[in-house]
Design an enzyme around this catalytic site. Structure first.
Site, short mmCIF file in Angstrom:
data_model
loop_
_atom_site.label_atom_id
_atom_site.label_comp_id
_atom_site.label_asym_id
_atom_site.label_seq_id
_atom_site.Cartn_x
_atom_site.Cartn_y
_atom_site.Cartn_z
N ILE A 466 0.82 -1.21 0.00
CA ILE A 466 0.00 0.00 0.00
C ILE A 466 0.86 1.26 0.00
CG2 ILE A 466 -1.99 -1.09 1.10
CD1 ILE A 466 -1.03 -0.12 3.78
N HIS A 485 -4.56 -4.22 -2.45
CA HIS A 485 -5.07 -3.82 -1.13
C HIS A 485 -5.16 -2.32 -0.98
CE1 HIS A 485 -3.34 -7.92 0.28
NE2 HIS A 485 -4.56 -8.06 -0.20
N CYS A 493 -14.22 7.94 2.44
CA CYS A 493 -14.99 7.52 3.60
C CYS A 493 -15.36 6.05 3.45
CB CYS A 493 -16.25 8.37 3.73
SG CYS A 493 -17.34 7.86 5.07
N CYS A 532 -16.35 12.80 7.74
CA CYS A 532 -16.61 12.83 6.30
C CYS A 532 -17.47 14.06 5.98
CB CYS A 532 -17.33 11.55 5.88
SG CYS A 532 -17.92 11.56 4.17
N CYS A 535 -21.23 12.42 4.70
CA CYS A 535 -22.17 11.75 5.61
C CYS A 535 -21.97 12.12 7.08
CB CYS A 535 -22.09 10.23 5.45
SG CYS A 535 -20.54 9.51 6.07
#
Length: 676
Positions: A466, A485, A493, A532, A535
């Site tokens: 990553i 990955h 989010c 976020c 949301c």
């Protein structure tokens, strides 16, 4: 990262036990009443062992799995000392009770104490539920865990599991073979086989009115008779199938035991098998491919399961034709002749790469590919999991205990949705390290870049890393790189998927997330979550794939197209422990050469063979950068790194400089430049 490590006994794997209403065990001698509120993300989680006020009755509570708590307030981030003390008090009180009820045997008492601590501290059950479970089934932690869930006393909040390496029932009860798996039946066939009026597994008796079968949910495949039955989260027909077959085996054994036994040892062995009372006890989840033995009451991890797991994965995710897979399985067992192009040395591998016999190259990369850059990995000795210090992370005491037992818990999706801070605190150094290019692409990265830019044979690199170091290789198109990955180059989010500007995300990490290494003096003393913008939930993170999250669609779409035509699979620096990325090993066609670059032999359970048994596998043992440099030397590519040698890690620079002084490259080949 797709492995489901938080579910215990999801198919309903437990002996029949009475409900708590029927249980005659005495009440706790001492009962601690407390309410600890841990407010994390935008959820408030309240735990209590005051049954009348906070816990519904077994009849009222519906068993749910992986259900996210409802949002109910303004977030806070601290588990109070009172709450932590209450947890410890509960464990101690329940432990004292267990001592009184477990008998005088010191070992049994110690085991009961440990089980109470595990049930309350790791799995977050109340002390009273822990006591009732131990009274009912004894001090085995997993048996007690399953008893609580099977009686609907509490909700499954997850926890670590340790698969069993040996199962005495596999020899006689794992009869399904690869050849038997023609297709994947994803629906429970209980009602089809037995009618809708037959006994239900767990009393739910739910039927999908449109189809007349069990509702959609997790299903398990019996590895003795190849039928599909639903888990306890649906109607519990998998467990019912085991109980039914076990009862039949017991009855048959009883009738045969009345016959006098004057047989030979061979006949006695056969009779012993015939009188086996285990029933169809081994099943595999068609959701996450975990394998469970009802008789052992444990998950299984055994090499003999690998061919079945491979085939099921192929059927579920799609891959080459079955005939090719079976040919490959024969090859892996040594039943085929050795590949005529199998290299015996690094020079021969270089010759194969440059030959017309090698048309397509796929790379599967792991942590070893980036190790020379100085980035610590996860699983090796001294890696992140081994050195994790949960006490430094913002979490409850029970969660810290869980992380101590299973460090991968930090990167589990369900845990992140409840508390994102430990994950972000652990990632903080990597977020800034990758953004500031603190780590440099290695020789192995530059080699992969040349496979594309110099000879145009690189079809794809599937990287499990990553770190995004492939991005420093400017001649390597992004379309060729699949970060299996995820990577640190974007943020989004986890709850709603909305992306956040990465520079803004990094800035908020700097101001909101504490530095557990103590190196950044500007970091805050305590962490606060990052909300976020879409949301409002505190579940923003770099675009890495958490455990129990699906891999990106592009992975599954690409492997179907890339692998069938592969001439050479290069496995660089990966332990091959994590699926489905490791499936590339057996997805490569039987005609392909597989070359493994690693310090130790890996992938034996996936069919890779070493030494004289090898028919198409070459092993380059050693540190990845050193062995890749050796290969590049034989390819005559060492001088191709002259322009980027200053951009390599210090150790990699020294390796190349030494190779330039003592080059062995003697292969002459045309340059097949590919436009980038």
């Amino acid at each position: 990262m797709d492995e489901d490590t938080s579910k215990h006994d999801p198919a309903g794997q437990d002996d029949e036990t009475p409900s708590s209403a029927e249980n005659s065990s005495p009440p706790l001698e001492a009962k601690v009443t407390f309410s600890s509120t841990v407010q994390v993300n935008n959820f408030v989680s309240t735990s209590s062992n005051d049954e009348e006020e906070n816990n519904p009755s077994p009849v009222e509570e519906t068993k749910r799995h992986d259900t996210m708590p409802q949002s109910c307030g303004t977030p806070a981030l601290v588990m109070s000392t009172t709450a932590a003390t209450a947890v410890a008090t509960t464990i101690a009180t329940a432990g004292a009770t267990a001592t009184a009820t477990a008998g005088s045997d010191d070992y049994t008492v110690a085991q009961a104490l440990q089980t109470v601590e595990t049930l309350t501290g790791v799995f977050q059950f109340s002390s009273e539920h822990a006591h009732l479970a131990i009274e009912a089934v004894g001090p085995d932690a997993i048996a007690a865990y399953n008893w609580i869930l099977n009686n609907n006393l509490a909700e499954d909040k997850g926890g670590p599991i340790v698969p069993q390496k040996y199962c005495p029932h596999m020899e006689h009860h794992m009869k399904v073979t690869v050849e038997d798996l023609q297709f994947l039946e994803l629906t429970c066939s209980h009602y089809v086989d037995n009618g809708s009026e037959t006994k239900q597994g767990n009393g739910k008796a739910e039927i999908d009115e449109a189809t007349g079968i069990c509702p959609v949910g997790e299903n398990w495949l019996c590895l003795e008779c190849n039928i599909t039955r639903c888990s306890r989260y649906v109607n519990g027909h998998c467990k019912l199938h085991w109980e039914t077959t076990k009862q039949k085996a017991v009855e048959e054994s009883s009738s045969s035991s009345t016959t006098p036994n004057n047989s030979s040892p061979q006949q006695e062995s056969k009779e012993l098998q015939e009188n086996d009372k285990a029933g169809h006890c081994i099943a595999i989840s068609l959701e996450d491919f975990s394998v469970w033995c009802y008789e052992c009451h444990a998950y299984l991890d055994h090499p003999d399961l690998s061919p079945i797991l491979k085939r099921l994965e192929e059927l579920k995710f799609g891959s080459d034709e079955k005939e090719e897979y079976l040919d490959d399985a024969v090859s892996a067992k040594g039943g085929k002749e050795q590949n005529p192009h199998l290299p015996k040395s690094m020079k021969e591998l270089a010759e194969f790469i440059l030959s017309d016999n090698c048309e397509s190259i796929v790379v599967l990369a792991g942590a070893g590919m980036s190790r020379a850059s100085g980035i610590p990995d996860f699983r090796s000795a001294g890696g992140m999991y081994e050195t994790l210090q949960p006490d430094l992370l913002t979490a409850s005491e029970s969660d810290r205990m869980g992380m101590t037992i299973d460090p991968t818990m930090v990167y589990e999706k369900d845990f992140f949705l409840e508390n994102s801070l430990p994950c972000l605190e652990l990632q903080r150094p990597f977020i800034f390290g990758t953004k500031e290019k603190r780590w440099k692409a290695t020789i192995a990265h530059r080699f992969v870049e040349l496979l594309h830019a110099k000879i145009g044979k690189l079809t794809r690199i599937y990287t499990q890393n990553i770190d995004g170091l492939e991005g420093q290789c400017t001649n390597l198109p992004k379309s060729i790189v699949i970060p299996v990955h995820g990577s640190f180059d974007r943020a989004s989010c986890e709850s709603c998927g909305a992306e956040m500007n990465y520079d803004e995300f990094c800035a908020k990490v700097g101001t909101n997330i504490k530095d557990i290494t103590g190196e950044d003096k500007t970091a805050p003393a305590d962490s606060t979550p990052i909300a976020c913008e879409m949301c409002g939930r505190f579940t923003v993170k770099p675009n890495i794939v958490l455990f129990r999250s699906p891999l990106p669609d592009v992975f599954f779409e690409s492997i179907v197209n890339d692998l069938p035509s592969t001439s050479l699979l290069l496995v660089i620096g990966t332990s091959l422990c994590v699926g489905p990325a490791n499936s590339l090993v057996y997805r490569a066609p039987p005609t392909a050469i597989r070359a493994v670059f690693d310090n130790s032999q890996v992938g034996m359970s996936l069919g890779i063979k070493y030494g004289e048994d090898s028919v198409r596998d070459y092993f380059a043992q050693g540190a990845c950068d050193e062995k890749i440099a050796e290969l590049m030397d034989h390819l005559g590519w060492i001088d191709d790194l002259s322009d980027v040698i200053g951009d390599l890690p210090d150790g990699s620079q020294k390796i190349i400089e030494q190779r330039q002084k003592n080059s062995v490259g003697d292969i002459r080949h045309p340059k097949r430049q590919k436009s980038v």
